[in-house]
Structures are given as C-alpha cells and as structure tokens.
Design a protein around this motif. Structure first.
Motif, PDB file in Angstrom:
ATOM      1  N   LEU A 150       0.830  -1.211   0.000  1.00 31.63           N
ATOM      2  CA  LEU A 150       0.000   0.000   0.000  1.00 31.63           C
ATOM      3  C   LEU A 150       0.863   1.258   0.000  1.00 31.63           C
ATOM      4  N   ALA A 151       1.953   1.214   0.748  1.00 35.86           N
ATOM      5  CA  ALA A 151       2.816   2.392   0.899  1.00 35.86           C
ATOM      6  C   ALA A 151       3.555   2.753  -0.388  1.00 35.86           C
ATOM      7  N   ARG A 152       3.580   1.847  -1.351  1.00 38.39           N
ATOM      8  CA  ARG A 152       4.244   2.172  -2.624  1.00 38.39           C
ATOM      9  C   ARG A 152       3.519   3.277  -3.376  1.00 38.39           C
ATOM     10  N   THR A 153       2.198   3.368  -3.169  1.00 35.70           N
ATOM     11  CA  THR A 153       1.429   4.347  -3.944  1.00 35.70           C
ATOM     12  C   THR A 153       0.672   5.355  -3.086  1.00 35.70           C
ATOM     13  N   ARG A 154       0.615   5.136  -1.781  1.00 35.58           N
ATOM     14  CA  ARG A 154      -0.151   6.024  -0.902  1.00 35.58           C
ATOM     15  C   ARG A 154       0.589   6.252   0.402  1.00 35.58           C
ATOM     16  N   GLU A 155       0.356   7.413   0.984  1.00 41.11           N
ATOM     17  CA  GLU A 155       0.876   7.675   2.325  1.00 41.11           C
ATOM     18  C   GLU A 155       0.016   6.918   3.330  1.00 41.11           C
ATOM     19  N   ILE A 156       0.660   6.178   4.214  1.00 40.30           N
ATOM     20  CA  ILE A 156      -0.064   5.535   5.308  1.00 40.30           C
ATOM     21  C   ILE A 156       0.169   6.394   6.544  1.00 40.30           C
ATOM     22  N   ARG A 157      -0.885   7.058   6.976  1.00 41.83           N
ATOM     23  CA  ARG A 157      -0.787   7.972   8.111  1.00 41.83           C
ATOM     24  C   ARG A 157      -0.628   7.201   9.420  1.00 41.83           C
ATOM     25  N   VAL A 158      -1.368   6.085   9.541  1.00 36.73           N
ATOM     26  CA  VAL A 158      -1.318   5.328  10.795  1.00 36.73           C
ATOM     27  C   VAL A 158      -1.821   3.900  10.580  1.00 36.73           C
ATOM     28  N   LEU A 159      -1.255   2.992  11.358  1.00 32.58           N
ATOM     29  CA  LEU A 159      -1.766   1.634  11.504  1.00 32.58           C
ATOM     30  C   LEU A 159      -2.246   1.518  12.946  1.00 32.58           C
ATOM     31  N   VAL A 160      -3.455   0.998  13.129  1.00 32.59           N
ATOM     32  CA  VAL A 160      -3.992   0.758  14.470  1.00 32.59           C
ATOM     33  C   VAL A 160      -4.212  -0.744  14.604  1.00 32.59           C
ATOM     34  N   ASP A 161      -3.515  -1.367  15.569  1.00 33.05           N
ATOM     35  CA  ASP A 161      -3.564  -2.823  15.719  1.00 33.05           C
ATOM     36  C   ASP A 161      -3.308  -3.180  17.180  1.00 33.05           C
ATOM     37  N   ASP A 162      -3.841  -4.323  17.609  1.00 33.80           N
ATOM     38  CA  ASP A 162      -3.622  -4.764  18.985  1.00 33.80           C
ATOM     39  C   ASP A 162      -2.453  -5.730  19.120  1.00 33.80           C
ATOM     40  N   ASP A 163      -1.984  -6.291  18.019  1.00 33.62           N
ATOM     41  CA  ASP A 163      -0.937  -7.314  18.047  1.00 33.62           C
ATOM     42  C   ASP A 163       0.421  -6.639  18.204  1.00 33.62           C
TER      43      ASP A 163
END
Length: 163
Positions: free
Chosen positions: A114-127
């Motif tokens: 995903l990051a190849r074409t878009r900015e990832i502002r945040v990942l929200v995860d419990d793991d």
C-alpha cells in the motif's frame, strides 16, 4: 487522480481493535482449537468504543482501510459487521484461506504494498508483534490496548497463522 486518491490512509485491524472477540475466545482455548466456531461467532462481536471512535475521527482526514488476519471465507460476515457498526466503507484486506504465515508477516507485506502508492498515516492494531514490525519498517502505529490480551489469540496470530 481523484481527490480520494490523494488522501492518506488510516489502516485498522479488526479483532480486538474494533471488534471485541472475548466472547469467542473459548473456541481457541480448547484442544483442538475450533476455528470454524471461532469465526462463525464473529458477527456477534460487540464493537469496541475506543476503536470505533478512532476510525470515525481518522476518517475525517484519511481514507480508511481494514487489515485483518481473518481468512477470506469470513469476508461477507466481516463486511456486514463493519456496515452494522456504521463504519466508513473501505477496502478490507484479508488472509487467503490457506495462508498460515504469522500475522506480522502478512500484514507488513500488505502495508508495504500500500505504501508504494499512498501515504499511510497510521496503523492501528492490537498485536504487539505486528506493531513492532510496522514501526521498524517506518510506519506510525497506534497500539490498540483497549481489550485484555488473549494468550490463545496471540498463539493463533503468531504461531498458527489463523487470525
């Protein structure tokens, strides 16, 4: 490029981030683990208020994507659950039914793609392992510590590649 293509992405996990799986943990605590029952009970997951609020807040500035270790066979139930919670529509990335790799590997692979074409502002995860690997790869992470950790689910995510 459309306006939505320019918005950064906020990527959310489902189980124990948005959906409370406590009521179905019992299926993972028995031997052998009852995966069919575990996933069949997912539509009954109560929403987690902290996670739901964060999705709605992030949706004001980001396009929402959902990244789960649930197998593809759970797609219909998962989409219905997201809609029932009034959550923003967004692509849902799920594990192939036969993919047993650890969640941290499968999720990081998708994040990098995903990051190849878009900015990832945040990942929200419990793991914790997913979060640590994502941070090492340069992603901004919010740890979803709003549910009690489950040892059975941790084993399922890391060693058994099931969720």
């Amino acid at each position: 490029m459309t306006e939505s293509d320019k918005r950064p992405l906020a990527v959310f996990d489902l189980d124990n981030t948005l959906a409370d799986t406590a009521h179905r943990q019992r299926f993972l605590e028995r031997r052998p683990r009852d995966w069919d029952a575990f996933f069949a009970a997912a539509p009954e997951d109560p929403p987690i208020p902290e996670g739901i609020a964060l999705v709605l807040e992030r949706a004001e500035e980001c396009e929402i994507r959902y990244l789960t270790g649930r197998p593809e066979r759970c797609r219909r139930d998962t989409l219905a659950w997201l809609a029932a919670q009034g959550l923003p529509e967004g692509c849902v990335y799920m594990r192939r039914n036969d993919d047993r790799r650890p969640a941290r590997r499968t999720k990081l692979e998708i994040l990098k793609r995903l990051a190849r074409t878009r900015e990832i502002r945040v990942l929200v995860d419990d793991d914790e392992l997913v979060c640590a690997d994502a941070e090492r790869a340069g992603f901004t992470v919010v740890r979803a510590h709003w549910t009690a950790p489950s040892a059975a689910l941790e084993v399922a995510q890391e060693r058994e590649g099931r969720t």
